[in-house]
Design an enzyme around this catalytic site. Structure first.
Site, PDB file in Angstrom:
ATOM      1  N   GLN A 198      -4.070   4.198  16.496  1.00 31.15           N
ATOM      2  CA  GLN A 198      -5.306   3.152  16.236  1.00 31.15           C
ATOM      3  C   GLN A 198      -6.165   2.953  17.521  1.00 31.15           C
ATOM      4  O   GLN A 198      -5.694   2.757  18.551  1.00 31.15           O
ATOM      5  CB  GLN A 198      -4.870   1.915  15.814  1.00 31.15           C
ATOM      6  CG  GLN A 198      -3.922   1.990  14.431  1.00 31.15           C
ATOM      7  CD  GLN A 198      -4.640   2.368  13.211  1.00 31.15           C
ATOM      8  OE1 GLN A 198      -6.015   2.447  13.397  1.00 31.15           O
ATOM      9  NE2 GLN A 198      -4.192   2.185  12.088  1.00 31.15           N
ATOM     10  N   LYS A 218       1.047  -1.120  -0.014  1.00 34.01           N
ATOM     11  CA  LYS A 218       0.036   0.162   0.024  1.00 34.01           C
ATOM     12  C   LYS A 218       0.642   1.173  -0.105  1.00 34.01           C
ATOM     13  O   LYS A 218       1.820   1.408   0.860  1.00 34.01           O
ATOM     14  CB  LYS A 218      -0.776  -0.032   1.350  1.00 34.01           C
ATOM     15  CG  LYS A 218      -1.886   1.214   1.075  1.00 34.01           C
ATOM     16  CD  LYS A 218      -2.741   1.077   2.627  1.00 34.01           C
ATOM     17  CE  LYS A 218      -2.450   1.695   3.763  1.00 34.01           C
ATOM     18  NZ  LYS A 218      -2.376   3.069   3.635  1.00 34.01           N
ATOM     19  N   LEU A 249      -5.175   7.035  -1.463  1.00 33.51           N
ATOM     20  CA  LEU A 249      -5.109   8.424  -1.529  1.00 33.51           C
ATOM     21  C   LEU A 249      -6.752   8.968  -0.745  1.00 33.51           C
ATOM     22  O   LEU A 249      -6.850  10.104  -0.552  1.00 33.51           O
ATOM     23  CB  LEU A 249      -5.009   8.807  -2.998  1.00 33.51           C
ATOM     24  CG  LEU A 249      -3.626   8.720  -3.617  1.00 33.51           C
ATOM     25  CD1 LEU A 249      -3.797   8.932  -4.978  1.00 33.51           C
ATOM     26  CD2 LEU A 249      -2.748   9.225  -2.780  1.00 33.51           C
ATOM     27  N   LYS A 250      -7.482   8.146  -0.394  1.00 34.51           N
ATOM     28  CA  LYS A 250      -8.596   8.393   0.267  1.00 34.51           C
ATOM     29  C   LYS A 250      -9.332   9.668  -0.543  1.00 34.51           C
ATOM     30  O   LYS A 250      -9.493  10.618   0.288  1.00 34.51           O
ATOM     31  CB  LYS A 250      -8.507   8.829   1.468  1.00 34.51           C
ATOM     32  CG  LYS A 250      -7.996   7.407   2.514  1.00 34.51           C
ATOM     33  CD  LYS A 250      -7.834   7.762   3.839  1.00 34.51           C
ATOM     34  CE  LYS A 250      -7.582   6.486   4.433  1.00 34.51           C
ATOM     35  NZ  LYS A 250      -5.898   6.060   4.461  1.00 34.51           N
TER      36      LYS A 250
HETATM   37  O1  LIG Z   1      -7.307   3.571   4.141  1.00 35.06           O
HETATM   38  C1  LIG Z   1      -6.464   2.767   5.112  1.00 35.06           C
HETATM   39  O2  LIG Z   1      -5.575   2.159   4.578  1.00 35.06           O
HETATM   40  C2  LIG Z   1      -6.592   2.992   6.338  1.00 35.06           C
HETATM   41  C3  LIG Z   1      -7.923   3.280   6.922  1.00 35.06           C
HETATM   42  C4  LIG Z   1      -8.287   3.310   8.262  1.00 35.06           C
HETATM   43  O3  LIG Z   1      -9.312   3.428   8.541  1.00 35.06           O
HETATM   44  N1  LIG Z   1      -7.118   3.207   9.164  1.00 35.06           N
HETATM   45  C5  LIG Z   1      -6.194   3.047   8.809  1.00 35.06           C
HETATM   46  O4  LIG Z   1      -5.051   2.933   9.535  1.00 35.06           O
HETATM   47  N2  LIG Z   1      -5.567   2.933   7.248  1.00 35.06           N
HETATM   48  C6  LIG Z   1      -4.205   3.023   6.721  1.00 35.06           C
HETATM   49  O5  LIG Z   1      -3.712   1.686   7.429  1.00 35.06           O
HETATM   50  C7  LIG Z   1      -2.244   1.647   7.795  1.00 35.06           C
HETATM   51  C8  LIG Z   1      -2.261   1.225   9.150  1.00 35.06           C
HETATM   52  O6  LIG Z   1      -0.822   1.600   9.611  1.00 35.06           O
HETATM   53  P1  LIG Z   1      -0.433   1.075  10.772  1.00 35.06           P
HETATM   54  O7  LIG Z   1      -1.229   1.347  12.071  1.00 35.06           O
HETATM   55  O8  LIG Z   1       1.182   1.545  10.963  1.00 35.06           O
HETATM   56  O9  LIG Z   1      -0.536  -0.680  10.936  1.00 35.06           O
HETATM   57  C9  LIG Z   1      -1.921   3.328   7.434  1.00 35.06           C
HETATM   58  O10 LIG Z   1      -1.363   3.397   6.362  1.00 35.06           O
HETATM   59  C10 LIG Z   1      -3.339   4.095   7.623  1.00 35.06           C
HETATM   60  O11 LIG Z   1      -3.224   5.212   6.583  1.00 35.06           O
END
Ligand SMILES: O=C(O)c1cc(=O)[nH]c(=O)n1[C@@H]1O[C@H](COP(=O)(O)O)[C@@H](O)[C@H]1O
Length: 235
Positions: A187, A35, A63-64
């Site tokens: 998170q 990603k 890119l949301k």
């Molecule tokens: O769209 C996403 O990927 C995303 C949505 C969401 O609700 N929460 C979320 O954490 N993400 C993405 O997922 C990844 C999580 O990263 P870590 O928390 O480091 O595992 C990051 O790149 C966030 O931008």
């Protein structure tokens, strides 16, 4: 069903293409799906995406998108031309409709971000919503389904509730994944890889627990093993 390794998406949340390529090298054959989000996309990451796709890896462009319909539609057309597999948009009806038009009959799959995994009910209230997280996720999932979006990004906490509502025609992609004992960071709605798979997630997005690990390959291999064990439990 896909090989467990192909259900892991590693978030390349890194400051430069050099830093990302160093991690990709260390992950080797252990990871097939990457990603690329804001941090890397604005630092040469879209060219890296095309390179990864050329070498047989799948890429999720995160890119949301959220803008007026015409801008979203044209932006999605551009991303579709890269050969990316997934692209995120925010789950607003106008935006989702435009994204579905923009992806046309390309291979790009549109994922609607329901409620960010860093949000809880209090964060939604602070943003002006009169919904709990599960209520808003369910509402947006229903709209995405009706519009013909290809999949949803949500927490694995909502996956079990969503699956019967959306069937198997849409994919569920779940960030907020933390192996037991891992730091949660920013998170708020997290699950372990095992619990996410058992809840019905199709793909797990993992960033820091892999890219910031002392040995990213070992961290990725452990998560893939957990995905495999959970998938075997399901059958
Ligand atoms: O769209 C996403 O990927 C995303 C949505 C969401 O609700 N929460 C979320 O954490 N993400 C993405 O997922 C990844 C999580 O990263 P870590 O928390 O480091 O595992 C990051 O790149 C966030 O931008």
């Amino acid at each position: 069903m896909e090989h467990p390794r192909d259900r892991l998406i590693v978030a390349l949340d890194l400051p430069s293409v050099d830093a990302a390529e160093a991690v990709i090298d260390r992950l080797g054959e252990g990871v097939t799906f990457y990603k690329i989000g804001y941090q890397l996309a604005f630092a040469g990451g879209l060219a890296l995406a095309e390179k990864l796709i050329f070498t047989g890896r799948r890429v999720f462009v995160d890119l949301k998108l959220h803008d007026i319909g015409n801008t979203v539609e044209k932006g999605v057309e551009s991303i579709a031309r890269t050969g990316a597999t997934f692209l995120t948009v925010h789950a607003y009806p106008q935006t989702m409709k435009a994204a579905v038009v923009g992806r046309g009959d390309s291979n790009l799959r549109i994922l609607a971000v329901t409620v960010l995994t860093s949000y809880d009910d209090a964060d939604l209230a602070a943003a002006g919503y009169d919904f709990t997280v599960p209520e808003l996720v369910a509402e947006r999932a229903a709209q995405a389904h009706d519009i013909g979006v290809d999949g949803l990004v949500c927490s694995a906490e909502e996956a079990a509730m969503l699956r019967p509502r959306i069937g198997h025609g849409m994919v569920l992609v779940t960030p907020g994944i933390r192996p037991s004992g891992a730091e949660v960071g920013d998170q708020k709605r997290v699950k372990t890889p095992r619990d996410a798979i058992l809840a019905g997630a199709d793909y797990l997005v993992v960033g820091r627990p892999i890219v910031a690990a002392p040995n990213p390959r070992a961290a990725a291999d452990a998560i893939v093993a957990e995905i495999e064990a959970a998938a075997n439990e399901q059958v």
